[in-house]
Write a protein that holds these residues in place. Sequence first.
Motif, short mmCIF file in Angstrom:
data_model
loop_
_atom_site.label_atom_id
_atom_site.label_comp_id
_atom_site.label_asym_id
_atom_site.label_seq_id
_atom_site.Cartn_x
_atom_site.Cartn_y
_atom_site.Cartn_z
N LEU A 164 113.48 127.62 50.41
CA LEU A 164 113.65 128.94 51.02
C LEU A 164 112.82 129.02 52.30
N THR A 165 113.48 129.21 53.41
CA THR A 165 112.77 129.29 54.68
C THR A 165 112.85 130.68 55.30
N ASP A 166 113.81 131.47 54.86
CA ASP A 166 114.00 132.78 55.48
C ASP A 166 113.35 133.91 54.70
N ALA A 167 112.56 133.58 53.67
CA ALA A 167 111.92 134.62 52.86
C ALA A 167 110.49 134.22 52.54
N THR A 168 109.63 135.21 52.47
CA THR A 168 108.29 135.01 51.94
C THR A 168 108.40 135.19 50.44
N VAL A 169 107.89 134.23 49.69
CA VAL A 169 107.99 134.28 48.24
C VAL A 169 106.61 134.54 47.66
N VAL A 170 106.50 135.60 46.87
CA VAL A 170 105.26 135.93 46.17
C VAL A 170 105.52 135.72 44.69
N ILE A 171 104.71 134.86 44.09
CA ILE A 171 104.92 134.52 42.68
C ILE A 171 103.66 134.81 41.89
N VAL A 172 103.82 135.49 40.77
CA VAL A 172 102.75 135.66 39.79
C VAL A 172 103.09 134.69 38.66
N THR A 173 102.18 133.76 38.37
CA THR A 173 102.48 132.78 37.33
C THR A 173 101.21 132.26 36.68
N HIS A 174 101.35 131.88 35.43
CA HIS A 174 100.28 131.19 34.72
C HIS A 174 100.62 129.71 34.57
N ASP A 175 101.77 129.30 35.08
CA ASP A 175 102.21 127.92 35.02
C ASP A 175 101.51 127.16 36.14
N ARG A 176 100.44 126.47 35.79
CA ARG A 176 99.59 125.83 36.80
C ARG A 176 100.34 124.74 37.57
N ASP A 177 101.15 123.95 36.89
CA ASP A 177 101.88 122.89 37.57
C ASP A 177 102.88 123.47 38.56
N PHE A 178 103.57 124.53 38.15
CA PHE A 178 104.52 125.20 39.03
C PHE A 178 103.80 125.78 40.25
N ALA A 179 102.68 126.44 40.01
CA ALA A 179 101.90 127.03 41.11
C ALA A 179 101.41 125.95 42.07
N ASP A 180 100.90 124.84 41.52
CA ASP A 180 100.43 123.75 42.38
C ASP A 180 101.55 123.19 43.24
N ALA A 181 102.73 123.10 42.66
CA ALA A 181 103.85 122.48 43.37
C ALA A 181 104.37 123.33 44.51
N ILE A 182 104.34 124.65 44.39
CA ILE A 182 105.00 125.47 45.40
C ILE A 182 104.07 126.32 46.26
N CYS A 183 102.83 126.52 45.84
CA CYS A 183 101.95 127.43 46.57
C CYS A 183 101.36 126.79 47.82
N GLU A 184 101.40 127.56 48.89
CA GLU A 184 100.76 127.18 50.13
C GLU A 184 99.54 128.05 50.39
N GLU A 185 99.56 129.23 49.81
CA GLU A 185 98.47 130.19 49.98
C GLU A 185 98.34 131.01 48.72
N LEU A 186 97.11 131.28 48.31
CA LEU A 186 96.85 132.07 47.12
C LEU A 186 96.23 133.40 47.50
#
Length: 183
Positions: free
Chosen positions: A110-132
Motif C-alpha cells: 500500500l503506497t497511497d495510504a497511511t496504515v495505522v495498526i494496533v497489534t500484539h503480533d510481534r512478528d507481524f509488527a516487526d515485518a511491516i512497521c516503519e514507525e511506532l
Amino acid sequence: MKAATDLLASIQTSLELVRTTTIYSFVVCNLSGQMNAAAAEAKARVVLRGLGFSPANIDGPLKDLSGGWKTRCEIACALCQPADLLLLDEPTNFLDLPSIIWLQKYVEKLTDATVVIVTHDRDFADAICEELLVLRNQQIEPFKGNLSTYERERHKKARWMETMKAAQDKQKAHMQSTIAGNI
C-alpha cells in the motif's frame, strides 16, 4: 407582502433543491471516479482469497460464517475501500499463518495510504512497521523503526542509564568519604 414572502420561499426552495442536487452529483461523480465498479468485484475476490476464503465461502451468504470469518470479511471490506488512512485494530487475531503472511505483503504494497495498526503480533509488527507510536506513562513516544529495534534501543538506553547511575553513586560515595575524611 404575502405574495413577496411566497415568492421568496419558492426561490429559496428552488435554490436548496439545486444546491442539494449539485452536492449529490458531486458525490456521485467522485465515487464513480474512485470506485471502478468493473474492478471492484475482482479486487474483493483477490482480497477474500488472500484472507483464506474458499470460492464457495465467497459466494455464500454472510450469515453462514462464524464470528472469526465475519471478522475476516470486515478486514476485506477495509482493504477494498480507497483510503488515505487505514486503521487496523488487531487484524491478525482471527487469521491463520498463510493469511497473516498475505496481509503483511498486501499492507507493505500500500503506497497511497497511511496504515495505522494496533497489534500484539510481534512478528507481524516487526515485518511491516516503519514507525511506532508507543503509549507509555500516558504519553505517546514516536520511534522510527520496528518493534524489535525499539526494544533493543530501549534496553540499551536502560543499561546506559544504570551505568551512569552507578558511576554517579560511586562518585557521590567518593566525595562523601573525602568530605568525611577532612572533617
